[in-house]
Design an enzyme around this catalytic site. Structure first.
Site: not given
Length: 250
Positions: A131, A145-149, A172, A185
């Site tokens: 992995r 796609y980018p992401m934040n918490k 999740h 993923q």
């Protein structure tokens, strides 16, 4: 202070997005245009040799919509190797006709939220190594796609306890497991590397699965309360031997 999650880090990652300057390329004589494409093909075939030595990988996709035309994704053991690839790419003649529209710098990441206690060196675990240093699938479609918490006065991921975050990430992750065999993923960490905290890259032979998993996860508390997202990029795989057709102008 809340306990920070520990991470395992693998190959460094560089997503490069480009739009083709078709207007400028159109006025280039066909023989010169063919030479540009051949040089580009040779470059990518050369950079792809790392796959056989298991010292990196790469993927090339034709992006749908006007955000970009091409995505080049490179994975390498060192950040400086990504710099070298990008610098050499920029020297290609085809680069004069490719307009950068977006890029993302990160590193393949696994967190310890769902890890059990063990004295084993995780970097010696074959499953974990696969992995962290993956062989990318040749799936028909890609989604990035980018992401934040989220961290604001109402919902702040980083103020939750480790136990609270572990519970949320478990729930999740259970949604993601439903798509095993349908979606592959890859999570890349980018805190301190880019404008968002993570990049998410999904592969599938069925593009509709991207819509299904992202929509279903909207109802998950981790996403509903704490998820913030950047732009989504979706595209179809393109092989270097298809470049002649891709860049052809009648």
């Amino acid at each position: 202070m809340s306990q920070a999650a520990e991470t395992l880090d693998g190959w460094y990652s560089l997503h490069l997005f480009y739009a083709v300057d078709w207007a400028s390329l159109r006025i280039v004589p066909k023989d010169e245009r063919d030479a540009l494409v051949t040089e580009f093909q040779s470059f990518l075939e050369n950079t792809a040799t790392v796959r056989s030595s298991k010292s990196g990988d790469q993927a090339i996709y034709n992006i749908t919509g006007q955000k970009a035309d091409l995505l080049l994704w490179f994975l390498r053991p060192e950040m400086k190797s990504l710099n070298h690839i990008e610098n050499e790419f920029n020297k290609l003649r085809i680069a004069d006709f490719l307009i950068p529209t977006y890029s993302y710098v990160s590193v393949i990441e696994l967190s310890n939220y769902l890890a059990g206690k063990s004295d084993e060196d995780p970097y010696e675990n074959p499953h974990i190594k696969a992995r962290l240093y993956p062989e990318l699938p040749h799936s028909d479609y890609i989604c990035f796609y980018p992401m934040n918490k989220r961290r604001n006065e109402t919902y702040n991921w980083y103020m939750l306890t480790m136990e609270e975050r572990q519970k949320l990430m478990y729930d999740h992750g259970m949604i993601g497991r439903k798509y095993a065999g349908k979606i592959k993923q890859f999570i890349t960490g980018s805190v301190g590397f880019d404008d968002f905290e993570w990049g998410v890259t999904l592969f599938s032979d069925d593009v509709l699965q991207f819509k299904k998993i992202v929509y279903e996860m909207r109802f998950d508390e981790t996403t509903a309360r704490y998820g913030e997202f950047g732009s989504f990029f979706v595209g179809h795989i393109i092989n270097t031997n298809e470049f002649d057709q891709f860049f052809a102008i009648s």
